[in-house]
Design an enzyme around this catalytic site. Sequence first.
Site, PDB file in Angstrom:
ATOM      1  N   GLU A 108      -0.395  -8.486   5.079  1.00 32.03           N
ATOM      2  CA  GLU A 108      -0.259  -8.644   6.414  1.00 32.03           C
ATOM      3  C   GLU A 108      -1.360  -8.689   7.466  1.00 32.03           C
ATOM      4  O   GLU A 108      -1.583  -9.056   8.539  1.00 32.03           O
ATOM      5  CB  GLU A 108       0.807  -7.415   7.264  1.00 32.03           C
ATOM      6  CG  GLU A 108       0.279  -6.243   7.170  1.00 32.03           C
ATOM      7  CD  GLU A 108      -0.140  -5.322   6.003  1.00 32.03           C
ATOM      8  OE1 GLU A 108       0.194  -6.014   4.952  1.00 32.03           O
ATOM      9  OE2 GLU A 108      -0.559  -4.018   6.090  1.00 32.03           O
ATOM     10  N   CYS A 137       0.769  -1.233   0.036  1.00 26.75           N
ATOM     11  CA  CYS A 137       0.017   0.062  -0.009  1.00 26.75           C
ATOM     12  C   CYS A 137       0.689   1.252  -0.003  1.00 26.75           C
ATOM     13  O   CYS A 137       1.433   1.499  -1.058  1.00 26.75           O
ATOM     14  CB  CYS A 137      -1.086   0.079   1.230  1.00 26.75           C
ATOM     15  SG  CYS A 137      -2.365   0.776   0.743  1.00 26.75           S
ATOM     16  N   HIS A 178      -3.124  -5.042   1.793  1.00 30.59           N
ATOM     17  CA  HIS A 178      -2.612  -5.389   3.061  1.00 30.59           C
ATOM     18  C   HIS A 178      -2.461  -6.814   3.214  1.00 30.59           C
ATOM     19  O   HIS A 178      -3.221  -7.540   4.198  1.00 30.59           O
ATOM     20  CB  HIS A 178      -3.301  -4.658   4.170  1.00 30.59           C
ATOM     21  CG  HIS A 178      -3.189  -3.382   4.155  1.00 30.59           C
ATOM     22  ND1 HIS A 178      -2.274  -2.673   4.788  1.00 30.59           N
ATOM     23  CD2 HIS A 178      -3.859  -2.250   3.276  1.00 30.59           C
ATOM     24  CE1 HIS A 178      -2.260  -1.154   4.528  1.00 30.59           C
ATOM     25  NE2 HIS A 178      -3.297  -1.101   3.590  1.00 30.59           N
TER      26      HIS A 178
HETATM   27  N1  GLN Z   1      -3.669   6.418   0.839  1.00 34.54           N
HETATM   28  C1  GLN Z   1      -2.518   5.997   1.602  1.00 34.54           C
HETATM   29  C2  GLN Z   1      -1.134   6.856   0.539  1.00 34.54           C
HETATM   30  O1  GLN Z   1      -1.356   7.319  -0.087  1.00 34.54           O
HETATM   31  C3  GLN Z   1      -1.998   4.744   1.290  1.00 34.54           C
HETATM   32  C4  GLN Z   1      -3.155   3.781   2.276  1.00 34.54           C
HETATM   33  C5  GLN Z   1      -2.389   2.766   3.196  1.00 34.54           C
HETATM   34  O2  GLN Z   1      -1.227   2.414   3.297  1.00 34.54           O
HETATM   35  N2  GLN Z   1      -3.426   1.930   3.705  1.00 34.54           N
HETATM   36  O3  GLN Z   1      -0.361   6.742   1.365  1.00 34.54           O
END
Ligand code: GLN
Length: 195
Positions: free
Chosen positions: A176, A85, A174
């Site tokens: 994890e 992410c 995610h």
């Molecule tokens: N939207 C977040 C970003 O732009 C990422 C979201 C996440 O890691 N769950 O950094």
Amino acid sequence: MVEGAGVGPKIGVLALQGDFDAHRRAIERAGGEAVEVRTAAELEAVAGLILPGGESTTMLKLLHEEKLFEPLKEFGARKPIFGTCAGAILLAKEVLNPRQESLGLMDATVERNGYGRQIDSRIVDIDLEGEPSEAVFIRAPIIRQVGPEAKVLGKYMEDPVLIEEGRHLAATFHPELGRDVRIHRRFVEKVKRAA
Ligand code: GLN
């Protein structure tokens, strides 16, 4: 530093911000040994690194404050990194919505919050190398483009959500936080091979 119970090369989890503790536990479930990384010296002591989810803008700021940005780039030129992410956003070569600095270690273009409200925070089934796998998306980026060297391992609604390029791995969701330990196991194996 928290020492894991697994064996093999140590895998660092960048612990400046975000859900790093869930990654530590996932690495241990996958049979690896995880340690938290907050300094350049701690970075030098690990054989691979996880960049967790969280807020990529905040993480970038902290990476500069802790003088970890350049060491991380050099680390990635030699050793495997797995970004999830926000971590995937940091790994990408190009970041959109808005444009922001990144490590540029993977030939990919990602758009922050690319799914909009559609999957703001949702658990869905993705296609993981032809098999269904439950994936947790939280304000996920969308991968708009990947380079010719990238292998798309996971897809959701035809878009890549898990990509591998050489030594690195990036997921827009995610792993994890899910029950499927296959992806962390893959990273543990990559680190073992590279070490
Ligand atoms: N939207 C977040 C970003 O732009 C990422 C979201 C996440 O890691 N769950 O950094």
